[in-house]
Design a protein around this motif. Structure first.
Motif, PDB file in Angstrom:
ATOM      1  N   ALA A  53       0.904  -1.249  -0.076  1.00  8.05           N
ATOM      2  CA  ALA A  53       0.072   0.019   0.107  1.00  8.05           C
ATOM      3  C   ALA A  53       0.702   1.328   0.069  1.00  8.05           C
ATOM      4  CB  ALA A  53      -1.125   0.075   1.321  1.00  8.05           C
ATOM      5  N   MET A  54       2.009   1.242   0.734  1.00  4.76           N
ATOM      6  CA  MET A  54       2.768   2.201   0.565  1.00  4.76           C
ATOM      7  C   MET A  54       3.497   2.432  -0.749  1.00  4.76           C
ATOM      8  SD  MET A  54       2.715   3.882   3.563  1.00  4.76           S
ATOM      9  CE  MET A  54       4.017   4.890   3.503  1.00  4.76           C
ATOM     10  N   ARG A  55       3.924   1.345  -1.218  1.00  5.30           N
ATOM     11  CA  ARG A  55       4.593   1.360  -2.749  1.00  5.30           C
ATOM     12  C   ARG A  55       3.591   2.016  -3.655  1.00  5.30           C
ATOM     13  NH1 ARG A  55       8.668  -1.402  -3.419  1.00  5.30           N
ATOM     14  NH2 ARG A  55       7.901  -3.338  -1.950  1.00  5.30           N
ATOM     15  N   VAL A  56       2.290   1.835  -3.750  1.00  4.42           N
ATOM     16  CA  VAL A  56       1.266   2.344  -4.262  1.00  4.42           C
ATOM     17  C   VAL A  56       1.452   3.720  -4.146  1.00  4.42           C
ATOM     18  CG1 VAL A  56      -1.300   2.381  -4.829  1.00  4.42           C
ATOM     19  CG2 VAL A  56      -0.265   0.287  -4.674  1.00  4.42           C
ATOM     20  N   THR A  57       1.188   4.060  -2.829  1.00  2.00           N
ATOM     21  CA  THR A  57       1.294   5.606  -2.577  1.00  2.00           C
ATOM     22  C   THR A  57       2.567   6.182  -2.873  1.00  2.00           C
ATOM     23  OG1 THR A  57      -0.323   5.138  -0.606  1.00  2.00           O
ATOM     24  CG2 THR A  57       1.065   7.107  -0.567  1.00  2.00           C
ATOM     25  N   SER A  58       3.655   5.789  -2.808  1.00  2.00           N
ATOM     26  CA  SER A  58       4.713   6.363  -3.385  1.00  2.00           C
ATOM     27  C   SER A  58       4.870   6.506  -4.819  1.00  2.00           C
ATOM     28  CB  SER A  58       5.876   5.467  -3.006  1.00  2.00           C
ATOM     29  OG  SER A  58       6.188   5.498  -1.652  1.00  2.00           O
ATOM     30  N   ARG A  59       4.364   5.504  -5.545  1.00  2.00           N
ATOM     31  CA  ARG A  59       4.165   5.873  -7.155  1.00  2.00           C
ATOM     32  C   ARG A  59       3.283   6.746  -7.379  1.00  2.00           C
ATOM     33  NH1 ARG A  59       3.153  -0.625  -7.803  1.00  2.00           N
ATOM     34  NH2 ARG A  59       5.448  -1.486  -7.692  1.00  2.00           N
ATOM     35  N   LEU A  60       2.416   6.762  -6.750  1.00  2.00           N
ATOM     36  CA  LEU A  60       1.181   7.732  -7.275  1.00  2.00           C
ATOM     37  C   LEU A  60       1.748   9.075  -6.714  1.00  2.00           C
ATOM     38  CD1 LEU A  60      -2.119   6.036  -6.444  1.00  2.00           C
ATOM     39  CD2 LEU A  60      -1.001   6.385  -8.916  1.00  2.00           C
ATOM     40  N   THR A  61       2.390   9.405  -5.608  1.00  2.00           N
ATOM     41  CA  THR A  61       2.665  10.900  -5.315  1.00  2.00           C
ATOM     42  C   THR A  61       4.061  11.310  -6.011  1.00  2.00           C
ATOM     43  OG1 THR A  61       4.038  10.159  -3.625  1.00  2.00           O
ATOM     44  CG2 THR A  61       1.639  10.894  -3.084  1.00  2.00           C
ATOM     45  N   GLN A  62       4.601  10.268  -6.700  1.00  2.00           N
ATOM     46  CA  GLN A  62       5.994  10.589  -7.395  1.00  2.00           C
ATOM     47  C   GLN A  62       5.461  11.001  -8.750  1.00  2.00           C
ATOM     48  OE1 GLN A  62       9.144  10.860  -7.148  1.00  2.00           O
ATOM     49  NE2 GLN A  62       9.018  10.621  -4.982  1.00  2.00           N
ATOM     50  N   VAL A  63       4.571  10.404  -9.412  1.00  2.00           N
ATOM     51  CA  VAL A  63       3.978  10.744 -10.636  1.00  2.00           C
ATOM     52  C   VAL A  63       3.077  12.042 -10.604  1.00  2.00           C
ATOM     53  CG1 VAL A  63       2.222  10.146 -12.255  1.00  2.00           C
ATOM     54  CG2 VAL A  63       3.897   8.267 -11.518  1.00  2.00           C
ATOM     55  N   MET A  64       2.275  12.177  -9.604  1.00  2.00           N
ATOM     56  CA  MET A  64       1.566  13.491  -9.342  1.00  2.00           C
ATOM     57  C   MET A  64       2.578  14.520  -9.259  1.00  2.00           C
ATOM     58  SD  MET A  64      -1.039  15.019  -9.847  1.00  2.00           S
ATOM     59  CE  MET A  64      -2.605  13.798  -9.887  1.00  2.00           C
ATOM     60  N   ALA A  65       3.470  14.502  -8.480  1.00  2.00           N
ATOM     61  CA  ALA A  65       4.773  15.669  -8.463  1.00  2.00           C
ATOM     62  C   ALA A  65       5.212  16.207  -9.662  1.00  2.00           C
ATOM     63  CB  ALA A  65       5.613  15.371  -7.238  1.00  2.00           C
ATOM     64  N   PHE A  71       2.039   0.752 -10.912  1.00  2.00           N
ATOM     65  CA  PHE A  71       3.060   0.439 -11.627  1.00  2.00           C
ATOM     66  C   PHE A  71       3.220   0.863 -12.765  1.00  2.00           C
ATOM     67  CE2 PHE A  71       6.060  -2.528 -14.068  1.00  2.00           C
ATOM     68  CZ  PHE A  71       7.160  -2.277 -13.553  1.00  2.00           C
ATOM     69  N   ARG A  72       2.227   0.543 -13.703  1.00  2.00           N
ATOM     70  CA  ARG A  72       2.351   0.772 -15.326  1.00  2.00           C
ATOM     71  C   ARG A  72       2.222   2.224 -15.456  1.00  2.00           C
ATOM     72  NH1 ARG A  72      -2.265  -1.171 -17.434  1.00  2.00           N
ATOM     73  NH2 ARG A  72      -3.201  -2.011 -15.491  1.00  2.00           N
ATOM     74  N   LEU A  73       1.493   2.839 -14.485  1.00  2.00           N
ATOM     75  CA  LEU A  73       1.619   4.688 -14.645  1.00  2.00           C
ATOM     76  C   LEU A  73       2.960   5.006 -14.485  1.00  2.00           C
ATOM     77  CD1 LEU A  73      -0.176   7.364 -15.191  1.00  2.00           C
ATOM     78  CD2 LEU A  73      -0.510   6.951 -12.587  1.00  2.00           C
ATOM     79  N   TYR A  74       3.504   4.526 -13.357  1.00  2.00           N
ATOM     80  CA  TYR A  74       4.958   5.226 -13.073  1.00  2.00           C
ATOM     81  C   TYR A  74       5.841   4.755 -14.210  1.00  2.00           C
ATOM     82  CZ  TYR A  74       9.144   5.973 -10.364  1.00  2.00           C
ATOM     83  OH  TYR A  74      10.332   6.182 -10.093  1.00  2.00           O
ATOM     84  N   VAL A  75       5.819   3.557 -14.745  1.00  2.00           N
ATOM     85  CA  VAL A  75       6.650   3.147 -15.753  1.00  2.00           C
ATOM     86  C   VAL A  75       6.756   3.896 -16.980  1.00  2.00           C
ATOM     87  CG1 VAL A  75       7.454   1.350 -17.363  1.00  2.00           C
ATOM     88  CG2 VAL A  75       7.193   0.973 -15.010  1.00  2.00           C
ATOM     89  N   ARG A  76       5.278   4.305 -17.218  1.00  2.00           N
ATOM     90  CA  ARG A  76       4.885   5.253 -18.488  1.00  2.00           C
ATOM     91  C   ARG A  76       5.342   6.511 -18.234  1.00  2.00           C
ATOM     92  NH1 ARG A  76      -0.510   4.158 -18.761  1.00  2.00           N
ATOM     93  NH2 ARG A  76      -0.934   6.428 -18.053  1.00  2.00           N
ATOM     94  N   VAL A  77       5.295   7.112 -16.946  1.00  2.00           N
ATOM     95  CA  VAL A  77       5.812   8.617 -16.971  1.00  2.00           C
ATOM     96  C   VAL A  77       7.305   8.571 -16.822  1.00  2.00           C
ATOM     97  CG1 VAL A  77       5.659  10.469 -15.067  1.00  2.00           C
ATOM     98  CG2 VAL A  77       3.850   9.324 -15.749  1.00  2.00           C
ATOM     99  N   ALA A  78       7.841   7.466 -16.267  1.00  2.00           N
ATOM    100  CA  ALA A  78       9.277   7.546 -16.549  1.00  2.00           C
ATOM    101  C   ALA A  78       9.863   7.667 -17.811  1.00  2.00           C
ATOM    102  CB  ALA A  78       9.855   6.348 -15.916  1.00  2.00           C
TER     103      ALA A  78
END
Length: 133
Positions: A48-60, A114-121
């Motif tokens: 759950a924390m990993r999901v939160t980290s991914r989403l906050t990184q992407v939103m920032a 995960f897929r969102l984070y990879v796409r934004v990367a």
């Protein structure tokens, strides 16, 4: 200045996932974690924390790109190392992505974030290549 379509879709997707994750974590995750207990409960908390980290990184990152589009910051400044998408060690870890002992909804959030984070990367890397090289 209007945002490119890919930006609007990515922003909307991120916001939708953030709201879904918040609702899941607020209303369901704790009950499921308490019910399952032990190592599974601990793993649920970590994921759950990993999901939160991914989403906050992407939103920032998306908010920084919006500032570039609005002319509030130069694109070169937005691509400095300290402004880039970070947390890759945590956010790209898929160790438990196939763990079927985790609740389906959490696994869905894990996969989509995960897929969102990879796409934004990838988007960021494309920008870096276009602007800085």
């Amino acid at each position: 200045m209007s945002q490119p379509a890919f930006f609007r879709r990515t922003y909307d997707e991120t916001m939708t996932l953030m709201v879904e994750a918040r609702n899941y974590l607020t209303y369901s995750e704790r009950r499921e974690r308490d019910r399952l207990g032990g190592m599974i409960g601990l793993r649920m908390s970590c994921e759950a924390m990993r999901v939160t980290s991914r989403l906050t990184q992407v939103m920032a990152w998306l908010m920084l790109q919006r500032a570039v589009q609005e002319g509030e910051i130069e694109v070169e400044d937005a691509l400095r190392d300290e402004c880039r998408l970070s947390g890759t060690e945590v956010c790209l870890d898929e160790t438990f992505s196939g763990d079927e002992t985790l609740p389906n909804h959490l696994r869905s959030l894990m996969d989509r974030s995960f897929r969102l984070y990879v796409r934004v990367a990838r988007l960021e890397e494309m920008l870096v290549q276009r602007v800085l090289h």
